[in-house]
Design a protein around this motif. Sequence first.
Motif, PDB file in Angstrom:
ATOM      1  N   LYS A  30       0.831  -1.201   0.000  1.00  0.00           N
ATOM      2  CA  LYS A  30       0.000   0.000   0.000  1.00  0.00           C
ATOM      3  C   LYS A  30       0.872   1.261   0.000  1.00  0.00           C
ATOM      4  CE  LYS A  30      -3.375   2.382   2.933  1.00  0.00           C
ATOM      5  NZ  LYS A  30      -2.680   3.568   3.444  1.00  0.00           N
ATOM      6  N   GLU A  31       1.842   1.312   0.888  1.00  0.00           N
ATOM      7  CA  GLU A  31       2.674   2.511   0.999  1.00  0.00           C
ATOM      8  C   GLU A  31       3.451   2.771  -0.289  1.00  0.00           C
ATOM      9  OE1 GLU A  31       2.500   4.687   3.341  1.00  0.00           O
ATOM     10  OE2 GLU A  31       1.240   3.527   4.710  1.00  0.00           O
ATOM     11  N   LEU A  32       3.991   1.702  -0.864  1.00  0.00           N
ATOM     12  CA  LEU A  32       4.807   1.901  -2.069  1.00  0.00           C
ATOM     13  C   LEU A  32       3.936   2.318  -3.258  1.00  0.00           C
ATOM     14  CD1 LEU A  32       7.347  -1.058  -1.669  1.00  0.00           C
ATOM     15  CD2 LEU A  32       7.650   1.363  -1.084  1.00  0.00           C
ATOM     16  N   LEU A  33       2.774   1.725  -3.381  1.00  0.00           N
ATOM     17  CA  LEU A  33       1.882   2.134  -4.474  1.00  0.00           C
ATOM     18  C   LEU A  33       1.470   3.595  -4.293  1.00  0.00           C
ATOM     19  CD1 LEU A  33      -0.491  -0.994  -4.814  1.00  0.00           C
ATOM     20  CD2 LEU A  33       1.404  -0.345  -6.325  1.00  0.00           C
ATOM     21  N   GLU A  34       1.182   3.959  -3.073  1.00  0.00           N
ATOM     22  CA  GLU A  34       0.755   5.341  -2.835  1.00  0.00           C
ATOM     23  C   GLU A  34       1.882   6.331  -3.115  1.00  0.00           C
ATOM     24  OE1 GLU A  34      -2.889   4.687   0.327  1.00  0.00           O
ATOM     25  OE2 GLU A  34      -1.036   5.569   1.067  1.00  0.00           O
ATOM     26  N   ASN A  35       3.096   5.944  -2.787  1.00  0.00           N
ATOM     27  CA  ASN A  35       4.217   6.838  -3.107  1.00  0.00           C
ATOM     28  C   ASN A  35       4.319   7.045  -4.616  1.00  0.00           C
ATOM     29  OD1 ASN A  35       4.994   7.388  -0.537  1.00  0.00           O
ATOM     30  ND2 ASN A  35       6.683   5.913  -0.482  1.00  0.00           N
ATOM     31  N   ALA A  36       4.084   5.972  -5.376  1.00  0.00           N
ATOM     32  CA  ALA A  36       4.153   6.090  -6.830  1.00  0.00           C
ATOM     33  C   ALA A  36       3.062   7.028  -7.332  1.00  0.00           C
ATOM     34  CB  ALA A  36       4.024   4.714  -7.474  1.00  0.00           C
ATOM     35  N   ILE A  37       1.867   6.897  -6.764  1.00  0.00           N
ATOM     36  CA  ILE A  37       0.770   7.809  -7.123  1.00  0.00           C
ATOM     37  C   ILE A  37       1.161   9.252  -6.808  1.00  0.00           C
ATOM     38  CG2 ILE A  37      -1.562   8.543  -6.446  1.00  0.00           C
ATOM     39  CD1 ILE A  37      -1.814   6.035  -7.980  1.00  0.00           C
ATOM     40  N   ASP A  38       1.666   9.459  -5.594  1.00  0.00           N
ATOM     41  CA  ASP A  38       2.051  10.815  -5.186  1.00  0.00           C
ATOM     42  C   ASP A  38       3.143  11.380  -6.089  1.00  0.00           C
ATOM     43  OD1 ASP A  38       0.228  10.888  -3.147  1.00  0.00           O
ATOM     44  OD2 ASP A  38       1.658  10.411  -1.549  1.00  0.00           O
ATOM     45  N   ALA A  39       3.952  10.489  -6.676  1.00  0.00           N
ATOM     46  CA  ALA A  39       5.024  10.966  -7.554  1.00  0.00           C
ATOM     47  C   ALA A  39       4.487  11.278  -8.957  1.00  0.00           C
ATOM     48  CB  ALA A  39       6.141   9.924  -7.631  1.00  0.00           C
ATOM     49  N   GLY A  40       3.165  11.202  -9.114  1.00  0.00           N
ATOM     50  CA  GLY A  40       2.559  11.565 -10.391  1.00  0.00           C
ATOM     51  C   GLY A  40       2.703  10.497 -11.466  1.00  0.00           C
ATOM     52  N   ALA A  41       2.962   9.261 -11.086  1.00  0.00           N
ATOM     53  CA  ALA A  41       3.148   8.199 -12.076  1.00  0.00           C
ATOM     54  C   ALA A  41       1.858   7.947 -12.853  1.00  0.00           C
ATOM     55  CB  ALA A  41       3.598   6.915 -11.386  1.00  0.00           C
ATOM     56  N   THR A  42       2.006   7.577 -14.136  1.00  0.00           N
ATOM     57  CA  THR A  42       0.832   7.167 -14.908  1.00  0.00           C
ATOM     58  C   THR A  42       0.898   5.670 -15.206  1.00  0.00           C
ATOM     59  OG1 THR A  42       2.007   7.716 -16.934  1.00  0.00           O
ATOM     60  CG2 THR A  42       0.546   9.414 -16.018  1.00  0.00           C
ATOM     61  N   GLU A  43       2.045   5.064 -14.863  1.00  0.00           N
ATOM     62  CA  GLU A  43       2.162   3.604 -15.009  1.00  0.00           C
ATOM     63  C   GLU A  43       2.845   3.053 -13.773  1.00  0.00           C
ATOM     64  OE1 GLU A  43       4.012   2.513 -18.682  1.00  0.00           O
ATOM     65  OE2 GLU A  43       2.630   3.780 -19.829  1.00  0.00           O
ATOM     66  N   ASN A  61       6.704   5.411 -13.217  1.00  0.00           N
ATOM     67  CA  ASN A  61       7.280   6.388 -14.148  1.00  0.00           C
ATOM     68  C   ASN A  61       7.026   7.812 -13.642  1.00  0.00           C
ATOM     69  OD1 ASN A  61       4.577   6.640 -14.557  1.00  0.00           O
ATOM     70  ND2 ASN A  61       4.652   6.649 -16.808  1.00  0.00           N
ATOM     71  N   GLY A  62       7.048   7.954 -12.335  1.00  0.00           N
ATOM     72  CA  GLY A  62       6.785   9.256 -11.717  1.00  0.00           C
ATOM     73  C   GLY A  62       8.004  10.160 -11.746  1.00  0.00           C
ATOM     74  N   ARG A  63       7.988  11.176 -10.877  1.00  0.00           N
ATOM     75  CA  ARG A  63       8.975  12.238 -11.039  1.00  0.00           C
ATOM     76  C   ARG A  63      10.375  11.892 -10.535  1.00  0.00           C
ATOM     77  NH1 ARG A  63       5.565  14.325  -7.045  1.00  0.00           N
ATOM     78  NH2 ARG A  63       4.232  15.129  -8.684  1.00  0.00           N
ATOM     79  N   VAL A 110      16.362  -2.973   1.454  1.00  0.00           N
ATOM     80  CA  VAL A 110      15.738  -2.161   0.410  1.00  0.00           C
ATOM     81  C   VAL A 110      16.752  -1.743  -0.654  1.00  0.00           C
ATOM     82  CG1 VAL A 110      14.394  -0.078  -0.032  1.00  0.00           C
ATOM     83  CG2 VAL A 110      14.167  -1.264   2.143  1.00  0.00           C
ATOM     84  N   GLU A 111      16.325  -1.826  -1.892  1.00  0.00           N
ATOM     85  CA  GLU A 111      17.118  -1.280  -2.990  1.00  0.00           C
ATOM     86  C   GLU A 111      16.281  -0.256  -3.730  1.00  0.00           C
ATOM     87  OE1 GLU A 111      19.218  -5.499  -3.991  1.00  0.00           O
ATOM     88  OE2 GLU A 111      18.572  -4.245  -5.684  1.00  0.00           O
ATOM     89  N   LEU A 112      16.894   0.871  -4.026  1.00  0.00           N
ATOM     90  CA  LEU A 112      16.161   1.936  -4.702  1.00  0.00           C
ATOM     91  C   LEU A 112      16.934   2.371  -5.942  1.00  0.00           C
ATOM     92  CD1 LEU A 112      13.948   4.288  -4.434  1.00  0.00           C
ATOM     93  CD2 LEU A 112      15.785   5.590  -3.365  1.00  0.00           C
ATOM     94  N   LYS A 113      16.227   2.492  -7.050  1.00  0.00           N
ATOM     95  CA  LYS A 113      16.816   3.100  -8.247  1.00  0.00           C
ATOM     96  C   LYS A 113      15.883   4.213  -8.650  1.00  0.00           C
ATOM     97  CE  LYS A 113      18.830  -0.845 -10.619  1.00  0.00           C
ATOM     98  NZ  LYS A 113      18.659  -1.671 -11.823  1.00  0.00           N
ATOM     99  N   THR A 114      16.430   5.400  -8.864  1.00  0.00           N
ATOM    100  CA  THR A 114      15.523   6.491  -9.195  1.00  0.00           C
ATOM    101  C   THR A 114      16.215   7.506 -10.093  1.00  0.00           C
ATOM    102  OG1 THR A 114      14.006   8.116  -8.230  1.00  0.00           O
ATOM    103  CG2 THR A 114      16.093   7.815  -7.081  1.00  0.00           C
ATOM    104  N   ARG A 115      15.450   8.100 -10.988  1.00  0.00           N
ATOM    105  CA  ARG A 115      15.998   9.147 -11.846  1.00  0.00           C
ATOM    106  C   ARG A 115      14.921  10.157 -12.179  1.00  0.00           C
ATOM    107  NH1 ARG A 115      16.952  10.302 -17.378  1.00  0.00           N
ATOM    108  NH2 ARG A 115      16.159   8.315 -18.150  1.00  0.00           N
ATOM    109  N   ARG A 116      15.298  11.428 -12.074  1.00  0.00           N
ATOM    110  CA  ARG A 116      14.343  12.475 -12.437  1.00  0.00           C
ATOM    111  C   ARG A 116      14.406  12.722 -13.928  1.00  0.00           C
ATOM    112  NH1 ARG A 116      16.134  17.259  -8.548  1.00  0.00           N
ATOM    113  NH2 ARG A 116      18.104  16.640  -9.483  1.00  0.00           N
ATOM    114  N   GLY A 143      11.894   7.722 -13.373  1.00  0.00           N
ATOM    115  CA  GLY A 143      10.950   7.223 -12.388  1.00  0.00           C
ATOM    116  C   GLY A 143      11.689   6.492 -11.281  1.00  0.00           C
ATOM    117  N   THR A 144      10.974   5.628 -10.598  1.00  0.00           N
ATOM    118  CA  THR A 144      11.549   4.992  -9.423  1.00  0.00           C
ATOM    119  C   THR A 144      11.251   3.496  -9.416  1.00  0.00           C
ATOM    120  OG1 THR A 144      11.251   7.034  -8.163  1.00  0.00           O
ATOM    121  CG2 THR A 144      11.513   5.017  -6.882  1.00  0.00           C
ATOM    122  N   ILE A 145      12.268   2.715  -9.047  1.00  0.00           N
ATOM    123  CA  ILE A 145      12.045   1.286  -8.814  1.00  0.00           C
ATOM    124  C   ILE A 145      12.485   1.019  -7.387  1.00  0.00           C
ATOM    125  CG2 ILE A 145      12.569  -1.072  -9.555  1.00  0.00           C
ATOM    126  CD1 ILE A 145      13.613   0.090 -12.167  1.00  0.00           C
TER     127      ILE A 145
END
Length: 607
Positions: A30-43, A61-63, A110-116, A143-145
Amino acid sequence: MADNIQLLPDNIANQIAAGEVIQRPASAVKELLENAIDAGATEIRLNVVESGKSLIQVTDNGRGMSPLDARMCFERHATSKIREIDDLFQIKTMGFRGEALASIAAVAQVELKTRRKGDETGTYLEVENSRVIKQEPVATTEGTIISMKNLFFNIPARRNFLKSNAAELKHIHDEFVRVAMAFPAVFFSFTHNGQQVYHLEKGSFKQRVIQLLGNNLHSKLVTVNEQTDYLNISGFVGKPDTARKTRGDQYFFVNNRFIKSPYLNHAVVSAFQNLIPSDSFPLYALNIDLNPAQIDVNVHPTKQEIKFEDERIVYAFVQAAVKHALAQFSITPALDFDLDPGIQQLEAVSQPVTSFNKERIATSPIYQSFTKKHQAHLVYSGNSGSTLHNPFDYDFFGSTQEKTAVKPPVSLQPLTEEQQFYSPVQYLNSYIVTASHKGLLLVNQQLAHERILYERYLDAFAAKPLAIQQSLFPVNIQLATADSVLLNELLPEMLLLGYDIKPFGNNSFVVHGTPADSGQGNEQEIIENILEQYKHFSNSITISKREKLIRTMAGQHAVKEGVKLSSEEATKLVEDLFNCKTPNTTANGQPTYILLKEAYLQQLFQK
Ligand code: ADP
Ligand code: MG
């Protein structure tokens, strides 16, 4: 003497705090999906392995985040979503507490990959036990993985509390459906153990509901759509033949946030009155949109419960909107269900609700006529002579709100004022039929007893521990490891509730005493039942350990339906019920009795 108090190291403090937010794999989803939504993702893609116990991965594919933000986001109270306390009342994002990633980092690898957008390279980060163990530039998509591995690897006791893979997967499924339904304009996919569970193309709310709940619903949804100055309600209810015997697909979204609300559920169910059997559950997916200033989202760590500034107005609107929809589709006889235009002009409805305004709404004639004429509330003042469509006139408000809460629109005299009950009669060994000066009463013996025991147990914690009957021959019981861990945790509370139990090593316990009023024998079974019920009771973490235990015990010890009561017992039960602080419902919100007023009886006899 030496001083004793020490500050906990950060990672332990974080692990403790994480317990609030991350209870199980589904909470992380739930938290991770919501973060993606908050980041403006469309996918948004969710990939889960072994019911989330080994991997939960969300790709969006958010910000994206800057290298510094990528590091910051795992700090507790690190958020980009609010700056000041006032912002809490203008929340337009899913998150704002800044705890989810910190919690996840405390209990998983946790592993995070992210790019604006526009950045040449992205950032790669590895976190374990709340510490960043690696950070380096990386080539990655916009976006963010985020990948969360081995949940609770560092807290084996909590890992043991996880349920079977099937059960945890079900929880994940539920969370996924809730987020995906709230955002039909976003593409979602969900894969479990390499197999695709959902692939949801962008579409309308109706399309999304059908994608998620089944194609067979296509011709079975009734549109609900009510726009007012105060709030908008849109979405669907299922036609009566979609109602189920088990609580299934029932969704409320408030400003796109899935919420649980027994109170609003009641509004919908009551709109279905006489259309579906009273023991079945209507299907609905309803969006309620209103000014964020009218709600408080920050009352619950997982934000699944919210507070409305005035929930009675929302109740009235929801009920009227659903009735209206059902009537328009000729599912109910065309009674005059239209929302009274008067309510939209109510000053208090279009203006910010202050407590002063609230008082005025409550007493305004338009509001009262609305509530009476359209039966938007269950509360009915009685002999006014207007038409009653709704016989179930139990005092619902008294139950969900503290007695000190805002005055309800129609005054509610607690029944306790006059304790004159007619001699009760037991019907079907389950109901007690009696009457008071207020009207004819139908009491459900099991639910009523649950309420009585619930309040008695509350007292046990407050002041009066229950009497214990010591056993002459203490009984030894043997439990499964997880149950034994749980029981150990609950022993002090159990003692107050009349169970004197001592650990005896190796997952065994000795029962020295049991509650004086509940007989002896079957200790092993009773305790296992209590633990089982306690575990299944609720995933809700709003409810404290004590509260859960009390509700469990009340449920366990209440006299069941089908048990014959003597007339003394029946009388005592009714008296005890109406001596309760909140006689109307059980702690879980089920009504304990139904009151039929004279006006309604008159109407039945066509007088
Ligand atoms: P909250 O969502 O309450 O702010 P979180 O711990 O969930 O707290 O996230 C912390 C911060 O990390 C967010 O405020 C956001 O700025 C950033 N963040 C988290 N996930 C993402 C993501 N998928 N894309 C972009 N930024 C993110
Ligand atoms: Mg968040």
